[in-house]
Enzyme design. Structure first.
Site, PDB file in Angstrom:
ATOM      1  N   ASP A   1       0.811  -1.227   0.000  1.00  0.00           N
ATOM      2  CA  ASP A   1       0.000   0.000   0.000  1.00  0.00           C
ATOM      3  C   ASP A   1       0.840   1.270   0.000  1.00  0.00           C
ATOM      4  O   ASP A   1       0.431   2.297   0.548  1.00  0.00           O
ATOM      5  CB  ASP A   1      -0.967   0.010   1.210  1.00  0.00           C
ATOM      6  CG  ASP A   1      -1.822  -1.236   1.239  1.00  0.00           C
ATOM      7  OD1 ASP A   1      -2.158  -1.744   0.155  1.00  0.00           O
ATOM      8  OD2 ASP A   1      -2.147  -1.700   2.348  1.00  0.00           O
TER       9      ASP A   1
ATOM     10  N   LYS B   1       1.896   2.074  -5.092  1.00  0.00           N
ATOM     11  CA  LYS B   1       2.439   1.493  -6.337  1.00  0.00           C
ATOM     12  C   LYS B   1       1.487   1.713  -7.508  1.00  0.00           C
ATOM     13  O   LYS B   1       1.907   1.972  -8.629  1.00  0.00           O
ATOM     14  CB  LYS B   1       2.675  -0.025  -6.164  1.00  0.00           C
ATOM     15  CG  LYS B   1       3.658  -0.371  -5.061  1.00  0.00           C
ATOM     16  CD  LYS B   1       3.749  -1.871  -4.853  1.00  0.00           C
ATOM     17  CE  LYS B   1       2.493  -2.494  -4.313  1.00  0.00           C
ATOM     18  NZ  LYS B   1       2.131  -2.120  -2.929  1.00  0.00           N
TER      19      LYS B   1
ATOM     20  N   GLY C   1      -4.547  -4.280  -3.754  1.00  0.00           N
ATOM     21  CA  GLY C   1      -5.534  -3.223  -3.954  1.00  0.00           C
ATOM     22  C   GLY C   1      -4.768  -1.988  -4.350  1.00  0.00           C
ATOM     23  O   GLY C   1      -4.083  -1.387  -3.530  1.00  0.00           O
ATOM     24  N   HIS C   2      -4.794  -1.645  -5.619  1.00  0.00           N
ATOM     25  CA  HIS C   2      -3.997  -0.532  -6.144  1.00  0.00           C
ATOM     26  C   HIS C   2      -4.925   0.605  -6.562  1.00  0.00           C
ATOM     27  O   HIS C   2      -5.738   0.445  -7.471  1.00  0.00           O
ATOM     28  CB  HIS C   2      -3.143  -0.999  -7.327  1.00  0.00           C
ATOM     29  CG  HIS C   2      -2.144  -2.054  -6.946  1.00  0.00           C
ATOM     30  ND1 HIS C   2      -1.388  -2.750  -7.846  1.00  0.00           N
ATOM     31  CD2 HIS C   2      -1.777  -2.527  -5.726  1.00  0.00           C
ATOM     32  CE1 HIS C   2      -0.598  -3.605  -7.201  1.00  0.00           C
ATOM     33  NE2 HIS C   2      -0.829  -3.486  -5.917  1.00  0.00           N
TER      34      HIS C   2
ATOM     35  N   GLN D   1       1.986  -6.175  -3.370  1.00  0.00           N
ATOM     36  CA  GLN D   1       2.551  -6.392  -2.025  1.00  0.00           C
ATOM     37  C   GLN D   1       3.901  -5.661  -1.896  1.00  0.00           C
ATOM     38  O   GLN D   1       4.098  -4.659  -2.543  1.00  0.00           O
ATOM     39  CB  GLN D   1       2.679  -7.894  -1.704  1.00  0.00           C
ATOM     40  CG  GLN D   1       1.342  -8.606  -1.509  1.00  0.00           C
ATOM     41  CD  GLN D   1       0.669  -8.989  -2.803  1.00  0.00           C
ATOM     42  OE1 GLN D   1       1.265  -9.615  -3.636  1.00  0.00           O
ATOM     43  NE2 GLN D   1      -0.579  -8.617  -2.970  1.00  0.00           N
TER      44      GLN D   1
HETATM   45  P1  GDP Z   1      -0.719   0.299  -3.493  1.00  0.00           P
HETATM   46  O1  GDP Z   1      -1.309  -0.971  -3.014  1.00  0.00           O
HETATM   47  O2  GDP Z   1       0.753   0.357  -3.260  1.00  0.00           O
HETATM   48  O3  GDP Z   1      -1.082   0.630  -4.902  1.00  0.00           O
HETATM   49  O4  GDP Z   1      -1.346   1.458  -2.581  1.00  0.00           O
HETATM   50  P2  GDP Z   1      -2.902   1.598  -2.171  1.00  0.00           P
HETATM   51  O5  GDP Z   1      -3.666   2.094  -3.314  1.00  0.00           O
HETATM   52  O6  GDP Z   1      -3.384   0.376  -1.487  1.00  0.00           O
HETATM   53  O7  GDP Z   1      -2.784   2.671  -1.004  1.00  0.00           O
HETATM   54  C1  GDP Z   1      -2.240   3.928  -1.229  1.00  0.00           C
HETATM   55  C2  GDP Z   1      -3.294   4.981  -0.866  1.00  0.00           C
HETATM   56  O8  GDP Z   1      -2.686   6.247  -0.773  1.00  0.00           O
HETATM   57  C3  GDP Z   1      -4.384   5.137  -1.924  1.00  0.00           C
HETATM   58  O9  GDP Z   1      -5.578   5.488  -1.311  1.00  0.00           O
HETATM   59  C4  GDP Z   1      -3.859   6.288  -2.786  1.00  0.00           C
HETATM   60  O10 GDP Z   1      -4.907   6.983  -3.437  1.00  0.00           O
HETATM   61  C5  GDP Z   1      -3.215   7.130  -1.751  1.00  0.00           C
HETATM   62  N1  GDP Z   1      -2.053   7.914  -2.201  1.00  0.00           N
HETATM   63  C6  GDP Z   1      -1.066   7.559  -3.060  1.00  0.00           C
HETATM   64  N2  GDP Z   1      -0.110   8.509  -3.121  1.00  0.00           N
HETATM   65  C7  GDP Z   1      -0.516   9.487  -2.258  1.00  0.00           C
HETATM   66  C8  GDP Z   1       0.069  10.715  -1.845  1.00  0.00           C
HETATM   67  O11 GDP Z   1       1.153  11.111  -2.262  1.00  0.00           O
HETATM   68  N3  GDP Z   1      -0.627  11.444  -0.915  1.00  0.00           N
HETATM   69  C9  GDP Z   1      -1.812  11.041  -0.405  1.00  0.00           C
HETATM   70  N4  GDP Z   1      -2.403  11.809   0.496  1.00  0.00           N
HETATM   71  N5  GDP Z   1      -2.385   9.890  -0.781  1.00  0.00           N
HETATM   72  C10 GDP Z   1      -1.739   9.122  -1.678  1.00  0.00           C
HETATM   73  P1  IMO Z   2      -0.857  -4.240  -2.266  1.00  0.00           P
HETATM   74  O1  IMO Z   2      -0.414  -4.746  -3.612  1.00  0.00           O
HETATM   75  C1  IMO Z   2      -0.968  -4.785   2.045  1.00  0.00           C
HETATM   76  C2  IMO Z   2      -1.039  -8.908   3.486  1.00  0.00           C
HETATM   77  C3  IMO Z   2      -2.293  -9.403   4.186  1.00  0.00           C
HETATM   78  C4  IMO Z   2      -1.674 -10.376   5.163  1.00  0.00           C
HETATM   79  C5  IMO Z   2      -0.542 -11.014   4.356  1.00  0.00           C
HETATM   80  C6  IMO Z   2      -0.907 -12.335   3.699  1.00  0.00           C
HETATM   81  O2  IMO Z   2      -2.131  -3.495  -2.301  1.00  0.00           O
HETATM   82  O3  IMO Z   2       0.254  -3.498  -1.595  1.00  0.00           O
HETATM   83  P2  IMO Z   2      -2.409 -12.988   1.624  1.00  0.00           P
HETATM   84  O4  IMO Z   2      -3.880 -12.773   1.369  1.00  0.00           O
HETATM   85  O5  IMO Z   2      -1.530 -12.369   0.599  1.00  0.00           O
HETATM   86  O6  IMO Z   2      -2.062 -14.428   1.872  1.00  0.00           O
HETATM   87  O7  IMO Z   2      -2.138 -12.218   3.013  1.00  0.00           O
HETATM   88  O8  IMO Z   2      -0.227 -10.060   3.346  1.00  0.00           O
HETATM   89  N1  IMO Z   2      -1.262  -8.353   2.136  1.00  0.00           N
HETATM   90  C7  IMO Z   2      -1.196  -7.048   1.854  1.00  0.00           C
HETATM   91  N2  IMO Z   2      -1.016  -5.980   2.663  1.00  0.00           N
HETATM   92  N3  IMO Z   2      -1.068  -4.621   0.696  1.00  0.00           N
HETATM   93  C8  IMO Z   2      -1.219  -5.687  -0.109  1.00  0.00           C
HETATM   94  O9  IMO Z   2      -1.180  -5.590  -1.437  1.00  0.00           O
HETATM   95  C9  IMO Z   2      -1.330  -6.969   0.451  1.00  0.00           C
HETATM   96  N4  IMO Z   2      -1.507  -8.203  -0.043  1.00  0.00           N
HETATM   97  C10 IMO Z   2      -1.442  -9.043   0.993  1.00  0.00           C
HETATM   98  O10 IMO Z   2      -2.967  -8.352   4.849  1.00  0.00           O
HETATM   99  O11 IMO Z   2      -1.088  -9.693   6.240  1.00  0.00           O
HETATM  100 MG    MG Z   3      -2.813  -1.643  -1.764  1.00  0.00          MG
END
Ligand code: GDP
Ligand code: IMO
Ligand code: MG
Length: 428
Positions: free
Chosen positions: A13, A16, A40-41, A223
């Site tokens: 998270d 990416k 979850g991207h 991840q």
């Molecule tokens: P990922 O899994 O690495 O793609 O990241 P996620 O989407 O799960 O979580 C990142 C969260 O931070 C999302 O809600 C994005 O919209 C938000 N986000 C990304 N970059 C920024 C930033 O520079 N500032 C803020 N405030 N939010 C951001």
């Molecule tokens: P993105 O790509 C954050 C965590 C789960 C759990 C562990 C194992 O959005 O960064 P799994 O279902 O993969 O066997 O769970 O990994 N986990 C993540 N945490 N971001 C993710 O993906 C994750 N994908 C799995 O919460 O701790």
């Molecule tokens: Mg994510």
């Protein structure tokens, strides 16, 4: 023209999805190479929010092909749901393909994931319950079902039958649950095969050919290193290799073809799910970061645990991944703080100071983090577009990170929207 790998350096998270979306505009190919719909991207296009779980985040901007590589585990139901969601919003998805060698998440994988977590009680991992671990287990134990198998009714029949023979014993005898019925699964997955037929390709040829032709090829990690099956906080990890190295086996490309190894880190740390987290703040400061950063899981909606930046863990991540370019996201979230702490070393129970990330969570749990205090800039930076315009203390924070890690920052993200970026240095 070049190749780019985007990986998470923390516990996932990091943002990416946003960075992949930005880079996808100039990409001929965007390739996912590990994980599945546990990811979850999030991508914001203006006020419009997209959350990609299985499809490459490049799907929104890439004019070329988006490929789900051989190293990904694919839930066909989740795939079609996501395709439908994207198409409903007026976007075309004809450019999305799946590797013939990608493994398929079956209903018994999801149930196994769920039942095991229930069974584990207080030592549960906190998985996403999407069947990711059990699907990779079958891949490694050589009993998995691959995308190409969905196109061969006889092979599919045999493989489902053989799997159910084993899984149903576990369901009935170990977990005290109902067995699964062959007919229901077979009919459903045959149907998935028919619908997927035109999207299943031998992607390793396609991707290698693109690299040879000097196209822009972007590999999107899901991840992150701290969730890596080998180098993460085992056993509280996911079941794949979300590293730059994972690209080679997860997409079928040689290591020599990878040029820009882009590591994404938040300006602080979060973790969703259980397991070690040395700099976690279980107090008001942690809650404030969660509130300002809106730190709730994009896949499961769970509140993310929040803490200060851990530079020991981050340096370890950069080392394993061979990061050539750093991205720091969510710098804007720290704008309200007078003082910002960064973890720079660990202290063992014996009083030894170390900057080695340990191999066991038992050691990590007993370490105390040594922090350095840096001054906050206390200014809204969400509209800043150039590095020069950033407050001096924000630059000091970034430069402290760069110097500690010995890696140059390429991009600083100051908001969730596609355009809220500051480019600090160029890619190769
Ligand atoms: P990922 O899994 O690495 O793609 O990241 P996620 O989407 O799960 O979580 C990142 C969260 O931070 C999302 O809600 C994005 O919209 C938000 N986000 C990304 N970059 C920024 C930033 O520079 N500032 C803020 N405030 N939010 C951001
Ligand atoms: P993105 O790509 C954050 C965590 C789960 C759990 C562990 C194992 O959005 O960064 P799994 O279902 O993969 O066997 O769970 O990994 N986990 C993540 N945490 N971001 C993710 O993906 C994750 N994908 C799995 O919460 O701790
Ligand atoms: Mg994510």
């Amino acid at each position: 023209m070049s190749t780019y790998v985007v990986v998470g350096l923390q516990w996932g998270d990091e943002g990416k999805g946003k960075i992949t979306d930005v880079l996808a505009e100039k990409s001929d190919y965007v390739v996912r190479y590990q994980g599945g719909n546990n990811a979850g991207h999030t991508v914001y296009v203006g006020e419009d929010k997209f959350i990609l779980h299985l499809l490459p985040s490049g799907v929104l901007q890439c004019k070329g092909k988006c490929i789900i590589g051989n190293g990904v585990v694919v839930n066909p139901e989740a795939f079609f749901n996501e395709i439908e969601q994207i198409e409903k919003r007026g976007l075309n998805t004809d450019h999305v393909f799946i590797s013939s060698r990608a493994h398929i998440i079956m209903p018994y994988h999801i149930l196994l994931d769920t039942y095991r977590e229930e069974f584990a009680g207080s030592s549960q991992i906190g998985t996403t319950k999407r069947g990711i671990g059990p699907c990779y287990e079958d891949k490694i134990s050589r009993t998995g079902i691959r995308a190409i198998d969905l196109l061969n009714p006889e092979v599919l029949k045999t493989k489902i039958k053989e799997n159910l023979n084993v899984k149903n014993v576990l369901f009935e005898k170990l977990f005290n649950k109902e067995p699964l019925k062959f007919d229901d699964i077979y009919t459903k997955y045959l149907e998935f095969g028919k619908k997927l037929k035109n999207r299943i390709i031998d992607s390793e040829y396609e991707i290698n050919h693109a690299i040879k032709e000097d196209k822009n090829v972007l590999f999107e990690g899901a991840q992150a290193l701290m969730l890596d099956i080998d180098f993460g906080t085992y056993p509280y990890v996911t079941s794949s290799s979300p590293t730059t190295g994972g690209t080679t086996v997860g997409a079928g490309v040689p290591p020599t073809s990878l040029k820009n190894l882009i590591g994404v880190s938040k300006a602080y740390c979060t973790r969703v799910g259980n397991g070690a987290f040395p700099t976690e703040l279980e107090n008001e400061t942690g809650e404030l970061i969660r509130k300002i950063g809106n730190e709730y899981g994009a896949s499961t909606g769970r509140p993310r645990r929040c803490g200060w930046l851990d530079l020991v863990a981050l340096r370890y991540s950069c080392m394993i991944n061979g990061i050539t370019h750093l991205v720091i996201t969510k710098l804007d979230v720290l704008s309200d703080f007078d003082k910002i702490k960064v973890g720079t070393a660990y202290k063992t129970p014996e009083g030894t100071i170390t900057d080695i990330f340990p191999s066991t969570i038992e050691e990590l749990a007993n370490y105390e983090v040594i922090y350095q205090d840096l001054d906050g800039w206390k200014e809204d930076i969400s509209k800043v577009t150039s590095y020069e315009e950033l407050p001096i203390l924000a630059k000091k924070y970034l430069e402290f990170i760069e110097n500690f890690l010995g890696v140059q920052i390429y991009l600083v993200s100051v908001g969730p929207e596609r355009s809220q970026n500051i480019i600090k240095s160029n890619l190769k």
